[in-house]
Each structure stands twice: as C-alpha cells, then as structure tokens.
Scaffold this active site. Structure first.
Site, PDB file in Angstrom:
ATOM      1  N   GLY A 154      -3.650  65.365  82.663  1.00  0.00           N
ATOM      2  CA  GLY A 154      -3.069  66.158  83.752  1.00  0.00           C
ATOM      3  C   GLY A 154      -4.134  66.726  84.671  1.00  0.00           C
ATOM      4  N   HIS A 199       3.829  49.602  76.110  1.00  0.00           N
ATOM      5  CA  HIS A 199       2.469  50.132  76.044  1.00  0.00           C
ATOM      6  C   HIS A 199       2.131  50.355  74.574  1.00  0.00           C
ATOM      7  CE1 HIS A 199      -1.096  52.136  77.337  1.00  0.00           C
ATOM      8  NE2 HIS A 199      -0.736  53.322  76.929  1.00  0.00           N
ATOM      9  N   VAL A 208       4.107  59.790  81.415  1.00  0.00           N
ATOM     10  CA  VAL A 208       2.809  59.308  80.921  1.00  0.00           C
ATOM     11  C   VAL A 208       2.692  59.501  79.402  1.00  0.00           C
ATOM     12  CG1 VAL A 208       0.292  59.570  81.177  1.00  0.00           C
ATOM     13  CG2 VAL A 208       1.773  59.928  83.148  1.00  0.00           C
ATOM     14  N   THR A 209       3.389  60.497  78.894  1.00  0.00           N
ATOM     15  CA  THR A 209       3.311  60.850  77.466  1.00  0.00           C
ATOM     16  C   THR A 209       3.683  59.652  76.585  1.00  0.00           C
ATOM     17  OG1 THR A 209       3.957  63.081  78.103  1.00  0.00           O
ATOM     18  CG2 THR A 209       4.152  62.531  75.765  1.00  0.00           C
ATOM     19  N   ASN A 210       2.962  59.497  75.490  1.00  0.00           N
ATOM     20  CA  ASN A 210       3.224  58.407  74.537  1.00  0.00           C
ATOM     21  C   ASN A 210       4.166  58.832  73.410  1.00  0.00           C
ATOM     22  OD1 ASN A 210       1.803  56.046  75.330  1.00  0.00           O
ATOM     23  ND2 ASN A 210      -0.128  57.082  74.911  1.00  0.00           N
TER      24      ASN A 210
HETATM   25  P1  NAD Z   1      -4.072  66.715  75.931  1.00  0.00           P
HETATM   26  O1  NAD Z   1      -3.868  67.182  74.541  1.00  0.00           O
HETATM   27  O2  NAD Z   1      -5.427  66.835  76.537  1.00  0.00           O
HETATM   28  O3  NAD Z   1      -3.054  67.461  76.903  1.00  0.00           O
HETATM   29  C1  NAD Z   1      -1.713  67.628  76.599  1.00  0.00           C
HETATM   30  C2  NAD Z   1      -1.298  68.952  77.196  1.00  0.00           C
HETATM   31  O4  NAD Z   1       0.113  69.097  77.022  1.00  0.00           O
HETATM   32  C3  NAD Z   1      -1.968  70.158  76.513  1.00  0.00           C
HETATM   33  O5  NAD Z   1      -2.684  70.916  77.472  1.00  0.00           O
HETATM   34  C4  NAD Z   1      -0.799  70.927  75.926  1.00  0.00           C
HETATM   35  O6  NAD Z   1      -0.968  72.347  75.958  1.00  0.00           O
HETATM   36  C5  NAD Z   1       0.343  70.479  76.836  1.00  0.00           C
HETATM   37  N1  NAD Z   1       1.660  70.695  76.269  1.00  0.00           N
HETATM   38  C6  NAD Z   1       2.085  70.460  74.996  1.00  0.00           C
HETATM   39  N2  NAD Z   1       3.374  70.810  74.872  1.00  0.00           N
HETATM   40  C7  NAD Z   1       3.773  71.259  76.075  1.00  0.00           C
HETATM   41  C8  NAD Z   1       4.991  71.774  76.560  1.00  0.00           C
HETATM   42  N3  NAD Z   1       6.064  71.872  75.790  1.00  0.00           N
HETATM   43  N4  NAD Z   1       5.053  72.167  77.849  1.00  0.00           N
HETATM   44  C9  NAD Z   1       3.965  72.069  78.646  1.00  0.00           C
HETATM   45  N5  NAD Z   1       2.778  71.602  78.237  1.00  0.00           N
HETATM   46  C10 NAD Z   1       2.680  71.211  76.968  1.00  0.00           C
HETATM   47  O7  NAD Z   1      -3.576  65.187  75.970  1.00  0.00           O
HETATM   48  P2  NAD Z   1      -3.888  64.103  77.095  1.00  0.00           P
HETATM   49  O8  NAD Z   1      -5.091  63.336  76.721  1.00  0.00           O
HETATM   50  O9  NAD Z   1      -3.814  64.766  78.424  1.00  0.00           O
HETATM   51  O10 NAD Z   1      -2.642  63.111  76.896  1.00  0.00           O
HETATM   52  C11 NAD Z   1      -1.336  63.545  77.202  1.00  0.00           C
HETATM   53  C12 NAD Z   1      -0.315  62.489  76.798  1.00  0.00           C
HETATM   54  O11 NAD Z   1      -0.487  61.329  77.600  1.00  0.00           O
HETATM   55  C13 NAD Z   1      -0.454  62.006  75.341  1.00  0.00           C
HETATM   56  O12 NAD Z   1       0.823  61.777  74.795  1.00  0.00           O
HETATM   57  C14 NAD Z   1      -1.208  60.693  75.473  1.00  0.00           C
HETATM   58  O13 NAD Z   1      -0.995  59.838  74.375  1.00  0.00           O
HETATM   59  C15 NAD Z   1      -0.582  60.171  76.754  1.00  0.00           C
HETATM   60  N6  NAD Z   1      -1.359  59.145  77.460  1.00  0.00           N
HETATM   61  C16 NAD Z   1      -0.655  58.090  77.950  1.00  0.00           C
HETATM   62  C17 NAD Z   1      -1.304  57.103  78.670  1.00  0.00           C
HETATM   63  C18 NAD Z   1      -0.518  55.955  79.243  1.00  0.00           C
HETATM   64  O14 NAD Z   1      -1.098  54.931  79.602  1.00  0.00           O
HETATM   65  N7  NAD Z   1       0.792  56.069  79.372  1.00  0.00           N
HETATM   66  C19 NAD Z   1      -2.692  57.187  78.869  1.00  0.00           C
HETATM   67  C20 NAD Z   1      -3.373  58.288  78.365  1.00  0.00           C
HETATM   68  C21 NAD Z   1      -2.692  59.286  77.665  1.00  0.00           C
END
Ligand code: NAD
Length: 321
Positions: free
Chosen positions: A25, A186, A129-131
């Site tokens: 983010g 993915h 984006v979340t997995n």
């Molecule tokens: P991260 O842990 O750095 O960030 C996740 C954020 O979400 C944290 O800051 C956390 O406080 C916040 N969060 C958790 N629950 C929440 C809620 N209920 N409301 C608001 N915020 C909340 O993780 P990241 O590296 O930023 O990855 C985020 C997600 O994206 C993961 O699921 C990861 O697997 C996924 N991802 C997907 C792809 C893709 O290609 N689709 C690529 C990279 C990462």
C-alpha cells in the site's frame, strides 16, 4: 510572493483510496504521488501508520515535484468519493506458506474492507491485491454489490512482468524489448504462455530451447516465493506496486489497455462464475471486454486446472459471507 485567493471553480482531481498501508500500500501511494496521478487516501488499522506514511511522502513532495493530496486515516469516511479503491489489507505469506493458507484470515479482512469502502465510494472501481488473489477478488465482488466489470484483481501484470524480466536476463536484452503473457490464477498453477511471449515480436520459442523456457516458467511460478524466502519477513512490494499503478493509470487516463487481469468470466474460455487472470481491455469504466486467445489443448487444460483450484477455495471462502 503572495498568492491571491482564486474565485475559479474548484477542479476535482481523481482520488484513490488504498486500504492497507503496509509494504504494498505505501509503495503504491509513493508511485501514484510521484506520477502526480491522483490524490491518495491511505487507510490502515495500525495506529499512526497510514498518517505517518502519508506525512513522510508529503514531506518529499518538494523534492519529487508532486503536489497531490496525501492523507492517512483509520476512518473509512475519509475515503469518501474515491474513484478507485485498492485493497491491499491483509497478511502476506511467511516462508513455506502458500497463498491459499491466507484464505480465512484475509477473507474476513477483505469482506469488511470492501463493504466499508464501497459504502462511502459507491461509484468506485475496486482493484484487489490481497492474497489469495483470485478468491479475494471474488469475495470483494460478492460483498460489494457492484457489476463484475468494476471489480478486478491484480496479479497477471506482476506475473507477466516477472516472466518478462527472467526472459530479458536470460537473453541479455533490455526488458523494454520483451513482452510476456501469464494467464490463470495467481498461484502455483498460473499459466505462463511462451507462445505469446516475444522479443520485439519474435516468439521466445524461436530464441530459447524448451528446457530453458521451462526453467524460466518455473522461476516465474515461484517468483513470489523466491522473494518471500529472501526477505524472510513479508513479501514483494516494489514490482507489485508498479503493477497496480499500471491499472490505476489505465483507468484514470482511460487508456483502454489490454492487460492480464483477474476478471469475472461468464463463459469465456468455457469458464463460468470465477475470477481468473485473462487478457482484458481496461479503461475508465472498468473492464470493457475479455480477449479469448486461441489456446492449445494443453494451455486450456492448464487454465481450467488453475480455475478449478480457485473455485474450490471460493466455495470455502463463501462461508465467510
Ligand atoms: P503488509 O503486512 O506489509 O501490509 C498489510 C497491511 O494491512 C498492514 O499494514 C496491516 O495493518 C493492514 N491491515 C490488516 N488488517 C486490516 C484491516 N482489517 N483494515 C485495514 N488494514 C488492515 O503486507 P503487504 O506486503 O503490503 O501485502 C498485502 C497483501 O497483498 C498480502 O495479502 C499479500 O500477500 C498481497 N500481495 C499480493 C500481490 C499480488 O500480486 N496480488 C503482490 C504482493 C502482495
């Protein structure tokens, strides 16, 4: 110099809400800001984090030459009127975990985030984006009440960019000359398409032997896990942020680009009621159409296998609704 107050009408710049101010983010907020593309609202439940990231980025604005508004918040009301909502909230993988291991915990987060965000921005387009990506996109769509054209997942651009990079490294050419295409979910069953991957129009099947191509395909499938293993804490975020930014820019500038996107299928590729990575035309109103590529029996079978695995997890995830 003192600026006089202006009585001109206020122009409403585009606004992107990023739910989840973690690694992905915040990297995305930086990309959007540095391209001066839209105002950004970062939302996270971690106290102070979104505000801190936003302030840090704002303090670079003079140096980087951006002048859009960046705000951090924990309150969905502050995201009101967003044109695009990007959902990155949730947990990334730990070493040894598959993306599917994240299903339950991230499912609840994505449902809640979608419902709250869309209540304040009913006209937004949602990029998930979340997995596990394809399943989370389905959940977001179901909980948003939006038309499927307005909900999509980002994965194919990242997977294709990884394949593109590995091809370029192998051949010793600039990645700018390489186009690569990866379809499917993915996950470990994603479907890289060497036949549709080219170097300035030349299919890589003309430039690399089969064993080398298979090695690059395998590295692409494991591209996310390779980074998780190296970092040990968290997953990739620079290339993911660039990939999301391509989608955000395409929508905001109405560029009508053909991109691999997790899109809702209603019979295309003989698949029904599933979000999965396919080439789709994206523009300001969302997904305009889906391209049905001519696939070999083997490729089509791989796409169906990938979709079957996504569907199995969707059944599980729907219990959360
Ligand atoms: P991260 O842990 O750095 O960030 C996740 C954020 O979400 C944290 O800051 C956390 O406080 C916040 N969060 C958790 N629950 C929440 C809620 N209920 N409301 C608001 N915020 C909340 O993780 P990241 O590296 O930023 O990855 C985020 C997600 O994206 C993961 O699921 C990861 O697997 C996924 N991802 C997907 C792809 C893709 O290609 N689709 C690529 C990279 C990462």
């Amino acid at each position: 110099m003192k600026l006089l107050p202006s009585n001109l009408p206020i122009c409403q710049p585009a606004q992107v809400a990023i739910i989840g101010a973690g690694n992905v983010g915040s990297a995305l907020a930086q990309r959007i800001a540095e391209k001066n593309m839209a105002d950004v609202v970062l939302l996270d439940m971690a106290a102070g984090r979104p505000q801190g990231i936003a302030l840090d980025l704002v303090e670079a604005s003079g140096l980087e030459g951006h002048d859009r508004t960046l705000r951090g918040t924990a309150d969905y009301a502050d995201t009101a009127g967003s044109d695009i909502v990007v959902i990155t909230a949730g947990f990334p993988r730990k070493p040894g975990m598959s993306r599917d291991d994240l299903l339950r915990v991230n499912g609840e987060i994505v449902i809640q985030a979608t419902q709250k965000a869309i209540a304040h921005s009913p006209n937004a387009i949602i990029i998930v984006v979340t997995n596990p990506l394809d399943v989370m996109t389905y959940l977001a769509w179901k909980s948003s009440g939006l038309a499927p054209q307005r909900v999509m997942g980002m994965a194919g651009i990242l997977d294709s960019s990884r394949f593109q990079t590995f091809i370029a490294l192998e051949l010793g050419v600039s990645s700018a000359d390489v186009d690569a295409m990866v379809l499917g979910g993915h996950g470990d069953l994603m479907v890289p398409l060497p036949r549709y991957s080219t170097v300035n129009g030349i299919p890589i099947t003309e430039l690399l032997d089969l064993a080398t191509i298979e090695r690059l395909v395998e590295r692409t499938r494991n591209g996310g896990a390779e980074i998780v293993e190296l970092l040990q804490t968290g997953g990739a975020y620079y290339a993911p942020a660039s990939s999301i930014c391509v989608m955000v820019e395409t929508i905001l500038r109405n560029r009508s680009r053909l991109l691999p996107i997790a899109a809702y299928l209603e019979g295309q590729y003989n698949l029904h009621d599933v979000f999965i990575g396919v080439p789709a035309r994206l523009a300001c109103r969302g997904i305009e159409s889906i391209l049905e590529l001519e696939l070999s029996d083997r490729e089509l079978e791989a796409l169906h296998r990938s979709a079957a695995s996504v569907r199995e997890n969707v059944e599980e995830a729907l219990k959360l609704l």
